[in-house]
Design an enzyme around this catalytic site. Structure first.
Site, PDB file in Angstrom:
ATOM      1  N   SER A 149       1.085  -1.408  -0.354  1.00 32.05           N
ATOM      2  CA  SER A 149       0.308   0.049  -0.332  1.00 32.05           C
ATOM      3  C   SER A 149       1.148   1.686   0.160  1.00 32.05           C
ATOM      4  CB  SER A 149      -0.927  -0.026   1.243  1.00 32.05           C
ATOM      5  OG  SER A 149      -1.291  -1.109   0.991  1.00 32.05           O
ATOM      6  N   ARG A 164       7.495   6.292  -4.438  1.00 25.22           N
ATOM      7  CA  ARG A 164       8.210   6.694  -3.050  1.00 25.22           C
ATOM      8  C   ARG A 164       7.224   6.269  -1.411  1.00 25.22           C
ATOM      9  NH1 ARG A 164       4.003  10.527  -4.748  1.00 25.22           N
ATOM     10  NH2 ARG A 164       2.325   9.959  -3.454  1.00 25.22           N
ATOM     11  N   ASP A 202      -4.504  -2.129  -2.103  1.00 23.27           N
ATOM     12  CA  ASP A 202      -5.127  -2.868  -1.187  1.00 23.27           C
ATOM     13  C   ASP A 202      -7.090  -2.384  -1.126  1.00 23.27           C
ATOM     14  OD1 ASP A 202      -5.763  -0.305  -0.486  1.00 23.27           O
ATOM     15  OD2 ASP A 202      -5.395  -0.320   1.329  1.00 23.27           O
TER      16      ASP A 202
HETATM   17 MG    MG Z   1      -6.962  -2.084   5.530  1.00 21.08          MG
END
Ligand code: MG
Ligand code: ADP
Length: 462
Positions: A149, A164, A202
């Protein structure tokens, strides 16, 4: 300060968080405009990242997969067995990432991750592992989905270079590298029979997971995160993604692609988003003022802090908690779960609010003070849900989803959606404002264990 002036003040503040139907429609229209721009070319205000996921599951998928999730604080390793009937079995371990590894070298971080996969396999999949032990590495037996993520420039289902770091990570020599290759290299050094088959955001995982488990024939079109942050991914037609090289051989026979919108940064220009002085104050406290402006009005990381800012001002003006000196001065000290608990209290004397403010803030309250807190909480929470509904509606309008489907299914993951009382109902108010009576065609479901199952499904379709 009289009771009536406190409640008048609280009511007027709460009103500043109101959004009219016209505003919601304007927000969704601007969202659709930026969505279209983002699909056309790179470097647009909405990133609209192609996921290279070109199919969604229907619940009949079968098999055993590994999944790992590197999010903020924890690293999770799990094995998922998909039963092929919309259900699954999941085994999971969680370990905290040592602070030193978050700011060390890529080698240190990724070898740590590989070691955790090794431990997991030896502990939980030992029998199967022993059978395979010693086989050459190219006889991969486990496909692994990697939920990562952080912003990556994805170029294939299992290829993506890190743009980044965020959330306190700073592993300088990993920036610009392919995170799948970094992980695969370390897994190979341990001679693990594991192939990193998919790199997954996600939101994409949530969409896949819901699509696998949603009941009936319907297709899930949208995956939404409403937790610490907010984001959405949806099913787009490949032909609509102008910025993709549609002629690429890999895409020749593909009709759909899941797009990660990165809607947290919707309307950083503040053309249509609502704005209060407390939003501005919170924004200035963040490490990235002026960015993620949509997220800063919607997600769990920020709602508690907006509330703190409002209550602090009411105190400084002498309306609230005049008996206490310097309450509420610590930034980020109010968790968004407090808003949920306040919202849930419908007793005439607001007994739960009393105990929350006493326990969490250390402040005794009068009934009018509790009523004031509740009014403000309701304003902040309602605005969050309406904004979420407006952009979800925007996507559905863009897709003409309700014209072409009897049921439009949406998967959601995150504590704000899951636990905030009445959140879905408020979201639906905005959805109705944006898409009209077709709102009743929308089915919304929680994607439980979304990231693990979603990563497994991405590994499968890879
Ligand atoms: Mg979550
Ligand atoms: P993550 O985003 O890390 O995957 P969650 O989906 O659990 O995790 O979201 C965490 C966020 O949700 C935090 O910002 C937290 O303040 C907020 N949160 C936790 N519990 C609740 C609750 N009961 N009601 C509303 N927000 C909550």
């Amino acid at each position: 300060m009289t009771t009536s002036s406190l409640l008048e003040e609280a009511t007027s503040i709460s009103k500043q968080f109101d959004i009219s139907k016209d505003q919601l429609v304007g927000i969704s229209e601007e969202f659709i405009r930026l969505t279209d721009l983002g699909l056309k070319s790179d470097g647009m205000p909405m990133t609209m990242i192609p996921s290279y996921v070109t199919g969604v599951p229907n619940g009949t998928e079968k098999g055993t997969f590994l999944a790992v999730d590197l999010g903020g604080t924890n690293f999770r390793v799990c094995s998922i067995h998909l039963n092929g009937d919309g259900t699954f079995d999941l085994l999971q371990t969680k370990s905290v990432i040592p602070r030193s590894l978050m700011v060390g070298t890529a080698k240190e971080l990724f070898s740590f991750l590989a070691k955790k996969v090794d431990e997991f396999i030896r502990t939980h999949l030992e029998e199967k592992f022993n059978e395979e032990l010693g086989h050459p590495v190219n006889e991969h037996i486990y496909k692994l989905g990697f939920t990562f993520s952080f912003p990556v420039n994805q170029t294939a289902i299992n290829r993506g270079t890190l743009i980044r770091w965020t959330k306190g990570f700073d592993v300088a020599d990993a920036v610009g590298k392919d995170v799948c290759l970094l992980l695969q290299h370390e897994l190979d050094l341990l001679k693990l029979p594991v192939h990193v088959a998919a790199l997954v955001n996600d939101t994409v995982g949530t969409l896949m997971s819901r699509s696998y488990s949603s009941p009936g024939e319907s297709v899930t079109l949208l995956g939404v995160i409403l937790g610490t942050g907010t984001n959405g991914a949806y099913v787009e037609s490949v032909a609509a993604v102008d910025k993709l090289d549609n002629s690429a051989a890999a895409l020749a026979d593909k009709s759909i692609m899941v797009i990660n919108t990165e809607w947290g940064s919707f309307d950083n220009d503040m053309k249509v988003l609502p704005r209060t002085s407390w939003d501005d104050a919170v924004d200035l406290e963040t490490p990235n003022p002026g960015y993620q402006m949509f997220e800063k009005r919607v997600s769990g990381m920020f709602l508690g802090e907006i509330l703190r800012r409002v209550l602090l001002e009411l105190h400084e003006k002498g309306y609230l908690f005049p008996r206490s000196s310097a309450p509420l001065t610590t930034a980020w000290s109010l968790d968004t779960s407090i808003l949920s608990r306040v919202e849930a209290d419908s007793t005439p004397d607001l007994v739960a609010v009393k105990s929350i403010v006493e326990t969490d803030l250390g402040l005794p309250t009068t009934l009018p003070e509790r009523q004031a807190v509740k009014l403000i909480v309701e304003g902040i929470g309602k605005r969050s849900a309406l904004l979420a509904g407006a952009v979800i509606g925007g996507i559905l309008v863009h897709l003409k989803a309700c014209q072409s489907n009897p049921v439009v299914d949406i998967g959601v993951d995150g504590s704000v959606f899951e636990f905030y009382p009445g959140y879905e109902d408020l979201m639906r108010v905005a959805l109705k404002d944006v898409i009209g009576e077709d709102e009743s065609k929308i089915r919304i479901g929680i994607a439980k264990d979304g990231s693990g199952v979603g990563a497994a499904l991405c590994a499968l379709v890879a």
